[in-house]
Design a protein around this motif. Structure first.
Motif, PDB file in Angstrom:
ATOM      1  N   ARG A  63       1.085  -1.135  -0.568  1.00  0.00           N
ATOM      2  CA  ARG A  63       0.466  -0.401  -0.067  1.00  0.00           C
ATOM      3  C   ARG A  63       0.709   1.539   0.208  1.00  0.00           C
ATOM      4  O   ARG A  63       1.686   1.156   0.913  1.00  0.00           O
ATOM      5  CB  ARG A  63      -0.964  -0.447   1.286  1.00  0.00           C
ATOM      6  N   GLY A  65       1.256   5.646  -0.794  1.00  0.00           N
ATOM      7  CA  GLY A  65       0.137   7.023  -1.107  1.00  0.00           C
ATOM      8  C   GLY A  65       1.694   7.715  -1.518  1.00  0.00           C
ATOM      9  O   GLY A  65       3.005   7.609  -1.548  1.00  0.00           O
ATOM     10  N   THR A 101      -1.302  -1.462  -4.127  1.00  0.00           N
ATOM     11  CA  THR A 101      -2.831   0.004  -3.054  1.00  0.00           C
ATOM     12  C   THR A 101      -1.901   1.226  -4.294  1.00  0.00           C
ATOM     13  O   THR A 101      -1.015   1.892  -3.168  1.00  0.00           O
ATOM     14  CB  THR A 101      -3.478  -0.682  -2.242  1.00  0.00           C
ATOM     15  N   LEU A 103      -2.651   4.760  -3.222  1.00  0.00           N
ATOM     16  CA  LEU A 103      -3.291   6.063  -2.504  1.00  0.00           C
ATOM     17  C   LEU A 103      -2.947   7.673  -2.416  1.00  0.00           C
ATOM     18  O   LEU A 103      -1.527   7.846  -2.925  1.00  0.00           O
ATOM     19  CB  LEU A 103      -3.121   6.090  -1.467  1.00  0.00           C
ATOM     20  N   GLU A 105      -2.336  10.677  -1.687  1.00  0.00           N
ATOM     21  CA  GLU A 105      -2.822  11.176  -1.039  1.00  0.00           C
ATOM     22  C   GLU A 105      -2.969  13.018  -0.988  1.00  0.00           C
ATOM     23  O   GLU A 105      -4.277  13.595  -0.231  1.00  0.00           O
ATOM     24  CB  GLU A 105      -2.121  11.271   0.216  1.00  0.00           C
TER      25      GLU A 105
END
Length: 118
Positions: A63, A65, A101, A103, A105
């Protein structure tokens, strides 16, 4: 002088010799670096990508960001990050990455900072 009998050496199969374990933090660092490599020039004021990983054996779920400039092809940038993270973890750590994943932000607007553009 006495002669010693030669020692018989039995080859130990590779799977029984031990294992290399790569710390989760190292996997995170590789993923963060890969994300930086994948992104176009980072916008002014953007923070560095940061990752969280879940490692099970030779598999890692990532994951990550990121902050992107706006306007940009957000989907294209995220796909590029995902591909690069998967490729680099495979090359450098020998890991499979079934899931990345990404993200977004924060988006950083390019141009004047007065709040209005034409």
């Amino acid at each position: 002088m006495t002669e010693q009998a030669p020692v018989d050496r039995v080859a130990v199969p590779a799977a029984e010799r031990g294992a290399t374990r790569i710390a989760d933090r190292v996997v995170e660092k590789i993923a963060e670096r890969a994300a930086r490599e994948a992104l176009d020039a980072p916008p002014d004021g953007a923070g560095a990508p940061h990752a969280q990983v879940s490692v099970r054996g030779a598999s890692a779920r990532v994951r990550i960001g990121v902050e992107l400039g706006y306007p940009c092809d957000i989907g294209g940038q995220c796909a590029s990050v995902s591909r690069q993270v998967t490729d680099r973890l495979g090359e450098l750590a020998g890991m499979t990455v079934p899931e990345v994943t990404v993200l977004v932000e924060r988006l950083h607007r390019a141009g004047p900072e007065n709040g209005r553009t034409r």
